[in-house]
Motif scaffolding. Sequence first.
Motif, short mmCIF file in Angstrom:
data_model
loop_
_atom_site.label_atom_id
_atom_site.label_comp_id
_atom_site.label_asym_id
_atom_site.label_seq_id
_atom_site.Cartn_x
_atom_site.Cartn_y
_atom_site.Cartn_z
N VAL A 450 19.73 -36.55 -82.51
CA VAL A 450 19.24 -36.50 -81.14
C VAL A 450 20.40 -36.41 -80.14
CG1 VAL A 450 17.95 -37.80 -79.39
CG2 VAL A 450 17.08 -37.67 -81.74
N VAL A 451 21.49 -37.09 -80.46
CA VAL A 451 22.67 -36.98 -79.61
C VAL A 451 23.15 -35.53 -79.57
CG1 VAL A 451 25.13 -37.59 -79.51
CG2 VAL A 451 23.40 -39.38 -79.85
N GLU A 452 23.11 -34.89 -80.72
CA GLU A 452 23.49 -33.48 -80.80
C GLU A 452 22.52 -32.63 -79.96
OE1 GLU A 452 24.18 -32.51 -85.01
OE2 GLU A 452 23.26 -30.57 -84.54
N GLU A 453 21.23 -32.92 -80.11
CA GLU A 453 20.23 -32.20 -79.32
C GLU A 453 20.45 -32.42 -77.82
OE1 GLU A 453 16.35 -32.25 -82.37
OE2 GLU A 453 16.45 -33.66 -80.71
N ALA A 454 20.85 -33.63 -77.46
CA ALA A 454 21.06 -33.93 -76.04
C ALA A 454 22.13 -33.01 -75.48
CB ALA A 454 21.47 -35.39 -75.87
N ARG A 455 23.07 -32.67 -76.31
CA ARG A 455 24.14 -31.78 -75.85
C ARG A 455 23.67 -30.32 -75.86
NH1 ARG A 455 27.62 -35.51 -79.02
NH2 ARG A 455 28.51 -36.86 -77.42
#
Lengths: 500, 500, 468, 468
Positions: A450-455
């Motif tokens: 999700v952190v990756e998706e946030a970026r």
Amino acid sequence: WDEPLVMELGRPGARGQLFTLPDPESGVDTALPEALLRSDRPALPELTEFEVQRHYLHLSQMTLGMMGVSLFGTCTMKYNSKTSEFATLRPELAELHPYQHPETLQGVLEIMHDLDAILRALSGMDQFIFQAGGGADAAYTMAAVARAYWQDRGMLHQRTEMVTSIQAHPCNPATAASAGFTVINLPLEENGYPSLEALKAAVSERTALIMINNPDDMGIYNPEIREWVRVAKEAGALCFYDHANFNGVMGKLSARELGFDACMFMLHKTFGAPKAGGGPAVGAYGCSAELAPYLPAPIIAKSGETYVLDEDRPKSCGKIREFWGNVPQVVKAYAWARGMGAEGINLASDISVVANNYMDKKLGEISGLARSNPEISLRRMEMTRWSLQPLYEETGVDTFAVANRMADYGIDPYWMSHEPWLVPQPFTPEAGELWSKEDIDLWIAVLAKVVEEARETPELVKTAPHNQPIAQVKGEVFDDPSRWAMTWRAYQRKRAAAKA
Amino acid sequence: WDEPLVMELGRPGARGQLFTLPDPESGVDTALPEALLRSDRPALPELTEFEVQRHYLHLSQMTLGMMGVSLFGTCTMKYNSKTSEFATLRPELAELHPYQHPETLQGVLEIMHDLDAILRALSGMDQFIFQAGGGADAAYTMAAVARAYWQDRGMLHQRTEMVTSIQAHPCNPATAASAGFTVINLPLEENGYPSLEALKAAVSERTALIMINNPDDMGIYNPEIREWVRVAKEAGALCFYDHANFNGVMGKLSARELGFDACMFMLHKTFGAPKAGGGPAVGAYGCSAELAPYLPAPIIAKSGETYVLDEDRPKSCGKIREFWGNVPQVVKAYAWARGMGAEGINLASDISVVANNYMDKKLGEISGLARSNPEISLRRMEMTRWSLQPLYEETGVDTFAVANRMADYGIDPYWMSHEPWLVPQPFTPEAGELWSKEDIDLWIAVLAKVVEEARETPELVKTAPHNQPIAQVKGEVFDDPSRWAMTWRAYQRKRAAAKA
Amino acid sequence: MAASVRAHPWMGSSAPGVIEDMLREIGAASVAEVFEQIPQDHFRKSLLNLPPQLGSEIELKRDLLSKLKKNKSCEDNLNFLGAGVWQHHVPAIVDEIIGRTEFATNVWGSYQSDHGRNQAWFEFASQLGALLNLDVVQLPVYSWGCAIGHAARMAARLTGRRKILVPQFMDPERLSVLHSYCQPLELAGAIEIICLANSTHTGQIDLADLIAKLGPDVAAVYFENPAYLGNFEANAAEIARLARAAGAETIVGVDPLSLGIVKAPGDYGADIVTGPVQPLGVHMNCGGGVGGFIATRDEERYVREYNGFLVSIAETLTPGQFGFGLASSHQNSYGSREHGKDWTGNSTYLWAIAGAVYMSLLGPEGFAELGRLILARARLAEKLLAEIEGVEILWPASGFKEFVVRFDGTGQTVAEINARLRAKGIFGGKDLSGEGLGFGQSALFCVTEIHTTTDLLRLADTLKEVLK
Amino acid sequence: MAASVRAHPWMGSSAPGVIEDMLREIGAASVAEVFEQIPQDHFRKSLLNLPPQLGSEIELKRDLLSKLKKNKSCEDNLNFLGAGVWQHHVPAIVDEIIGRTEFATNVWGSYQSDHGRNQAWFEFASQLGALLNLDVVQLPVYSWGCAIGHAARMAARLTGRRKILVPQFMDPERLSVLHSYCQPLELAGAIEIICLANSTHTGQIDLADLIAKLGPDVAAVYFENPAYLGNFEANAAEIARLARAAGAETIVGVDPLSLGIVKAPGDYGADIVTGPVQPLGVHMNCGGGVGGFIATRDEERYVREYNGFLVSIAETLTPGQFGFGLASSHQNSYGSREHGKDWTGNSTYLWAIAGAVYMSLLGPEGFAELGRLILARARLAEKLLAEIEGVEILWPASGFKEFVVRFDGTGQTVAEINARLRAKGIFGGKDLSGEGLGFGQSALFCVTEIHTTTDLLRLADTLKEVLK
């Protein structure tokens, strides 16, 4: 399921439950006073038994509850044993009335008495009661006991202050304030807890009691707690240990050995009873022999081979709640404690703290997260407060969005933080002893994803969830008196008004 | 859920259930013969209790079972009362052993005796037993009773034929054949049932018994059934009424009054016990006093105020199955019958037939469907066989595809037809008394919608479902010995072989 | 009367006016009109005389419970009855899962809509296969006896032979069921059941008698391990070898709970394996908890003879996804009517889910632990009973959870002893005296993991008291 | 010892080697190392002396059941105790739904992931609102007594006044709780509780006394309808009118099961309505089934004073879709700590789901039927008891399901009578003799829909026998 409201289902005349029609020949007068006769028909739905069942089965399937992985901090997610659940559904427990003569209640009294003994062993206290309907209610019990204690000494008008930490669970200041005490909150200092000096400055002959958690929700243990208790008691104050975060220290610490006068355990969390989305719960409250006379009645005691209810407690603070507590949850907690044993309880706290440190290590490798109190290098206890502030600054994705998005991957939303948010964009995972390393690894992997998706796709995260029964709830009505609607009738009225 | 197989879950050493370790000091020899010692470790998964629970809860949520609308013909979907379900989970039933002395089983014997009386009233028969584990097993019971009957008369070598209709439930010919009888199937004629002439030609001094359903699965009632029975009995044959389709005639007909010697009821369908995806079920088998001596033992009887098990049945055909039957289902059927009463049972058949005729009317308005036996204009009984042949010819979408697609709208797939398919692309809806008109209307609307989709986007329907736990299963392996795999070990082996 | 106009909670269209609405749509003037297919003289003449409706859930619940409470259960009494239904521990999770309305309901849908249930079924077969070391496991049939019956018929079809050899000391209940599946001999396709002598010293099959009877007309040899009277069949491999040499199939019946410590039947030559499903997490239910499994190697000749449902894993239209469906299903009676392999129908498939949950709770260690515990408790019981004067264990330390106790030395009958035990809350073993086994006043006792040492001491003490 | 190396079924990381794996990842040499924050002298010195672990589910279940079976339940005995917990029928579907693990678990998620549960909560409030004819219903607090306590504090905050009037004949259990919420007077914010006289002829509040005590310092008048001793408060509307005229809030306590036949409190002037949740489908659970509701009109001044959770319907990002969330939640103690409205925490929210299911099973007709049945049964009980010599009904035919029975004429104490009834399987009414009500040897009997006419005859007959 695209499930309508139950109020919209059914048809006139359908029945889900019939009752015997009274025999008109019984010759009794069943008239009601004219002034009290109901003339309208309550606007309830009309469904068959199957339709009610189907509707609520659908709703249950639309609830993620422990169907995924939940590392919900401060609440210590546990397995809720079905063995004890089924035992409490037995008529031998479910169909008991608390006013039955105690000779007909020996089994349940024995279990409660035995759990009392177990909690005494874990805490060093001299008497436990289970009347409080939750952890907050146990904190309120402490406030009520303190009132009775000081009233008995004729000093209640003077002992009007309660001292706590700003990081203590909100229920401590809130219950003390409701009980009539003035609350003094100590701020955290660089070590992550209030200083001993601040405590010394705060306690005085006006202090009725202090109420503290340790470790706190950040996972920080106050190593000066012995001195705290000493200082408070020198000022005459009572000391209450809120064991909400017992999981990391259970079997390891004894509240009484640390000098506390009283403590509380959450049977619905720490002791494996389900908290069922917010109760029925039990805050087991225990205290020293000195405070015991002030406890709410009744006390379960053993007289010879017989268990009795001691109601004759002249100094009692009075009832906190009707009857003796949420008895089925007490039985479940007893079952948990017996199923674990001393060895299991110790192992559980070992696992909880090891697993949290494992998480700390793994979460520390994800960029965008920050651990609270970064200056403290010591290993945390059974949970750690983290912050998504770096990610938020970088991407505009906040902790709510991340939690919502994680649910799309079968991860129950995490706990963020109690108020006040001392850490921005907080989240507080707690691994506990239930979850397997695989589940913890999954949780971490989903967060990393999700952190990756946030970026990469921040809008995707901000508009999450996308894979839950409903889309993101728009919260603006919740503080708007013209639009909030706590019942279907209110909703219909406001919707009609909005259309008009 | 994207749920793995349980065989893929867990980790070495994890435990879901512990057992007491035997005390090594008990001094007993627990050695096994060397030749029987297991040396390998069975390849079972290793999980915690919670992981097992979570896995199977997921699987339950991945099962549509009565969560939507199911008008599954020939099976009479009913509400399965949780009141009786919970009663049968009580240790007072669940923890009984059938070899307990009958004086310790008076309650369960009373219930079974009472249900026997209810079934006698409904059928006119003189004795019921519950040993058969389903409807087919009750048909087998008939075959076994017939064997004993003819054996007792020394005529079994001669009476070797069973006559039935091609439209009878497959269990009738199959059980008779398994029992050693030669099966004669009568074809349907223009009225929708075999002619009396065909029957007359088929029965002879070789006929042991006839077995028939009435109405049949098309919803057609054979109005010559009285004459059938007369003809068969004149030939000396026994007559068995398979009451699989009792729902449309219950309370209306008496098998004995129509002349039958025996009949069977499906307690798991007609009498409201759940059939749980295929049993435990009960085929209650009842017969006349003349046949009663040949019944499998034991018979539940009342002796004074005491219920007894009569095992002393010298002419008995022997056991069909161990013990007395699926007792919890018998209790549920008793509960259903008592909860309905004579009035409710009559009303239920009224509703069933009315509702099916309502469906007939509505389905008739959808183009692409055809009713079986279009030449018969009389109103059908509680179900009707329909055909999607016109739609199939027009669009290439078959009845499997339509059923799969309907599931996407929350409609449990329908029953098509027993073999042989006398009607092409069949489906057989049965409204029963459970479903509300709204549910029936929804079912019809979904079918209409899917028919529309079949015309507009046939591929969408052919590749359905799209909204279920999994996509359409590819069936080609099911008849391929090199690829079918009924266990995980077989699958692993074949997968490895395919890769090599 | 007022009651009749109330809608019934179990009937969706019983609400006032609904039937009338539908009749209007149909164009029928009355309910009677929709029954027009039925000739008037077919309608019943006798009044339908049923007991009064229990119109409310309160009345219904009370009626059920008041009756059921007349029973005396094995939870409140100490039970030593086994012999086809055994009191084992049912883990709470099993009850939870099979009680879920998604499963305990009338459902029968498609491979997709029933996916979760189908997966649970496949997991049942897979785990049982792991215990048996066999690759094909059918969904359970009605009972162990029925499983033996189908297995015998499979063997007859496979070999074209019409005799089956079974032990003389076979459970009469199961034997009676087997008779029903094989005989009477007057009809076509009957199978003759021939008894093999058992040693009265060990309970095991007499190999010489087996060799003598193993002719070219024998379709199969059937034996159980452990056997009806509790003892293991230590010569299992030898029996299977002899059968194979004679061209006969070896059918074995096993207790699945023994398989954590006892060699898998697939490993000593069994061709078709049967057994009871009830021990795998199903309550006794007064005998209504039984079910039977059938398993074989994954050879087409066997697979093509199964009568019921074989659940196979398969691919779906979504690459990488798996689903389940019924393999080889045209051969059953749904597909082939009287030409099918025996017959099938609703069976005991809910118990397959129970079994799947049970086996995954135990795992390999749980089965091993359970096996050792049962063995230890049963042997302790034997020891304690053997110490009582006049009481004798027929074949000590020879079996698993059941053993025969002889009471001839006490001068009392089993019926008398059991009556006295019953008065003290103990259900003694199954009375074998009438079964013509030649062991006088004897009873088959069953001891499982639910019996504590204290329970066994209580049995021994009470028995001593009762025999005084 | 062997036991210690077995993984525990409730701990995912207790499998061998898992802790070691994690320690290796962490870089810690031992478990002790991860506890480095705790000073050595904080660790407990005393041995943790707990009873031995019940290491298997079998032992645990047996321990629980063997203890619970020492209880004598109201299912096996005929119970007439009420007074705060009442024996009503719990429909089976209610037990099914609240027993679903999705609900009976530790979950607390988001508005989306908990949608089903939130909808059930909203349906609880909506249906209870329909019974009460009020627009705002909070999720239940701990108990009815606690609900009254919060309502009193709401009234005090709303009016700025510090006195509450309550009936003299108030349940001492609830009154004690109310005391805890309002007093002692030494501390800031205390609320003085003043008792209103009740008529000894009707049990109703003495209006003259009410008028006399309704000063400008009175925050609220509290009464119950039906009241503690069973009687209705026929002057409810007049009391509310008087209170309103004096600027005080009217707080009413009602039995929700009466509301199918009794006027909704929202229709006779109640401002804040409280009541018990337990009758709405929750077992007595030895007192562990209680919960209390609070409801008001949908006016902001009221809404802003609630202490707990108000579930509001709301839109979602998907047009046309609805969801739920907590309205006005900043004002509770989670949001505002000591500045919040009283306090909240885990409560009894599972009972809200039970209540939602219960109310939708009954519907309007069910509530009406239930109310009429209870009334008929209670009145019949009064009649049957009144026929017994020496037994008197205090205020005949004046209430709903409870009524006071006076035994002074029998020469026996309630304690003696109840002991004799108990020996015959009957739990007599709650002994009021020690409560200083002035009604001598009297008991509060409760009769509900679960009592059949036969039960009532049995009570009367047994009582006659006992009094002989």
